[in-house]
Design an enzyme around this catalytic site. Structure first.
Site, PDB file in Angstrom:
ATOM      1  N   LYS A  13       3.949  -6.798   6.154  1.00 54.87           N
ATOM      2  CA  LYS A  13       3.994  -7.696   4.990  1.00 54.87           C
ATOM      3  C   LYS A  13       5.334  -7.591   4.257  1.00 54.87           C
ATOM      4  CE  LYS A  13       0.480  -5.972   2.668  1.00 54.87           C
ATOM      5  NZ  LYS A  13       0.044  -4.860   3.543  1.00 54.87           N
ATOM      6  N   ARG A  88      -5.599  -6.746  -3.905  1.00 55.34           N
ATOM      7  CA  ARG A  88      -6.121  -5.841  -2.886  1.00 55.34           C
ATOM      8  C   ARG A  88      -7.610  -5.621  -3.054  1.00 55.34           C
ATOM      9  NH1 ARG A  88      -1.083  -2.874  -1.631  1.00 55.34           N
ATOM     10  NH2 ARG A  88      -1.385  -1.324  -0.031  1.00 55.34           N
ATOM     11  N   ARG A 122       6.560   5.842  10.833  1.00 53.77           N
ATOM     12  CA  ARG A 122       7.511   5.165   9.951  1.00 53.77           C
ATOM     13  C   ARG A 122       8.371   6.175   9.187  1.00 53.77           C
ATOM     14  NH1 ARG A 122       5.415   0.487   5.958  1.00 53.77           N
ATOM     15  NH2 ARG A 122       4.306   2.156   4.880  1.00 53.77           N
ATOM     16  N   ARG A 153       7.160   8.722   4.061  1.00 57.04           N
ATOM     17  CA  ARG A 153       6.438   8.537   2.804  1.00 57.04           C
ATOM     18  C   ARG A 153       5.208   9.431   2.842  1.00 57.04           C
ATOM     19  NH1 ARG A 153       5.589   2.105   1.903  1.00 57.04           N
ATOM     20  NH2 ARG A 153       3.537   2.870   1.318  1.00 57.04           N
ATOM     21  N   ARG A 164      -6.045   5.063   4.035  1.00 51.67           N
ATOM     22  CA  ARG A 164      -5.568   3.744   3.603  1.00 51.67           C
ATOM     23  C   ARG A 164      -6.231   2.638   4.421  1.00 51.67           C
ATOM     24  NH1 ARG A 164       0.607   4.258   4.235  1.00 51.67           N
ATOM     25  NH2 ARG A 164       0.759   2.216   3.236  1.00 51.67           N
TER      26      ARG A 164
HETATM   27  P1  AMP Z   1       1.991  -0.468  -0.339  1.00 53.63           P
HETATM   28  O1  AMP Z   1       3.434  -0.123  -0.402  1.00 53.63           O
HETATM   29  O2  AMP Z   1       1.693  -1.922  -0.623  1.00 53.63           O
HETATM   30  O3  AMP Z   1       1.300   0.021   0.911  1.00 53.63           O
HETATM   31  O4  AMP Z   1       1.288   0.311  -1.562  1.00 53.63           O
HETATM   32  C1  AMP Z   1       1.324   1.719  -1.637  1.00 53.63           C
HETATM   33  C2  AMP Z   1       0.207   2.231  -2.534  1.00 53.63           C
HETATM   34  O5  AMP Z   1       0.350   1.690  -3.859  1.00 53.63           O
HETATM   35  C3  AMP Z   1      -1.204   1.837  -2.115  1.00 53.63           C
HETATM   36  O6  AMP Z   1      -1.740   2.693  -1.113  1.00 53.63           O
HETATM   37  C4  AMP Z   1      -1.949   1.968  -3.442  1.00 53.63           C
HETATM   38  O7  AMP Z   1      -2.190   3.325  -3.770  1.00 53.63           O
HETATM   39  C5  AMP Z   1      -0.918   1.436  -4.431  1.00 53.63           C
HETATM   40  N1  AMP Z   1      -1.065  -0.033  -4.607  1.00 53.63           N
HETATM   41  C6  AMP Z   1      -0.161  -1.002  -4.293  1.00 53.63           C
HETATM   42  N2  AMP Z   1      -0.633  -2.222  -4.584  1.00 53.63           N
HETATM   43  C7  AMP Z   1      -1.881  -2.029  -5.110  1.00 53.63           C
HETATM   44  C8  AMP Z   1      -2.899  -2.906  -5.588  1.00 53.63           C
HETATM   45  N3  AMP Z   1      -2.743  -4.237  -5.581  1.00 53.63           N
HETATM   46  N4  AMP Z   1      -4.050  -2.340  -6.037  1.00 53.63           N
HETATM   47  C9  AMP Z   1      -4.232  -1.010  -6.068  1.00 53.63           C
HETATM   48  N5  AMP Z   1      -3.327  -0.132  -5.608  1.00 53.63           N
HETATM   49  C10 AMP Z   1      -2.155  -0.628  -5.135  1.00 53.63           C
END
Ligand code: AMP
Length: 207
Positions: A13, A88, A122, A153, A164
C-alpha cells in the site's frame, strides 16, 4: 480524488500510494507514518501509540480518528488525498463517512504466506524512508540512497507480523465487505509486479 488504499500489512500500500500520490498530485496520508513521526517527536499521541504498535495491535479508534480528522482539514487535502492504512476498523470507516465522500477504495489482495515472507524480510532506512528486502541486499546493511544503517522495524519481527495479520483478518478485512456494499471497491491482485499493480490502480482510479 479521494482514495483509500486497503489491504493487509505488507501488501504494498505504502509503495503504491507514494507513486499514485505524485501521479495524481494529491497528498499521501499514511497513519502508520504519522504515528512513527509522532513517536520520533515524542508527542503525547506518539507515546500512546507506541505500545500498541510495538505489539502489532491497533491504536484505539478515538486516537486515530482525531489525528486523521485534523489532517484532512488541512488546506492540501481539499482537492483530494490517498489514505494509506486508514480506516482499519468499521468504526473508523463510519467516522470517515461523516467527514468525507470517498471516490474509490483500492483493495490490494495478497495471500498470507507471501505477506509473512515480505514483512519479516523487510529492512527500512529511518533517515529517508527507503525499504528493502533482505533477499536482495546481499548482506549490505546500509541504505543505497543515503548511506544510513538499515533496520528491521520492531513490528516486522516474526511474532509481531503474525499478530498484525490476525488483527487484519479480524478487524480490517470486514471493510472489504463494507465498501463492496457501498459499490466503490476495486480489488487488485497485489501479487503482480509493482509496475503492473501501479498501472492497474491508475486504470481503476481514472476509470
Ligand atoms: P502501518 O505502517 O500502516 O503498517 O501501521 C503501523 C502500525 O500503526 C499498525 O500496526 C498500528 O499499530 C498503527 N496504525 C496505523 N494506522 C492505524 C489505524 N488506522 N488504526 C489503528 N492503528 C493504526
Amino acid at each position: 480524488m479521494k482514495l483509500i488504499f486497503l489491504g493487509p500489512p505488507g501488501a504494498g500500500k505504502g509503495t503504491q500510494a507514494t507513486g499514485v500520490s505524485s501521479n495524481l498530485r494529491v497528498p499521501h496520508i499514511s497513519t502508520g507514518d504519522m504515528f512513527r513521526n509522532a513517536i520520533k517527536n515524542q508527542t503525547p499521541t506518539g507515546l500512546e501509540a507506541k505500545r500498541y504498535m510495538d505489539a502489532g495491535q491497533l491504536v484505539p479508534d478515538s486516537v486515530v480518528v482525531a489525528m486523521v480528522k485534523e489532517r484532512l482539514a488541512m488546506d492540501d487535502c481539499q482537492n483530494g488525498y490517498i489514505l494509506d492504512g486508514f480506516p482499519r476498523t468499521v468504526p473508523q470507516a463510519e467516522a470517515l463517512d461523516t467527514i468525507a465522500k470517498i471516490d474509490v477504495v483500492v483493495d490490494l489482495d495478497v495471500a498470507d504466506e507471501e505477506l509473512i515472507a515480505r514483512l519479516s524480510g523487510r529492512r527500512v532506512c529511518l533517515a529517508c524512508g527507503a525499504t528493502y528486502h533482505v533477499s536482495r541486499l546481499n548482506g549490505e546493511t546500509k541504505c543505497a540512497s543515503c548511506g544510513e544503517e538499515l533496520i528491521q522495524r520492531k513490528d516486522d519481527s516474526a511474532e509481531t507480523v503474525l499478530n498484525r495479520l490476525n488483527v487484519y483478518h479480524e478487524q480490517t478485512a470486514p471493510l472489504v465487505d463494507y465498501y463492496q456494499k457501498k459499490g466503490n471497491l476495486k480489488v487488485i491482485d497485489g501479487a503482480q509486479d509493482m509496475d503492473t499493480i501501479f498501472e492497474s490502480i491508475l486504470a481503476v482510479v481514472k476509470g
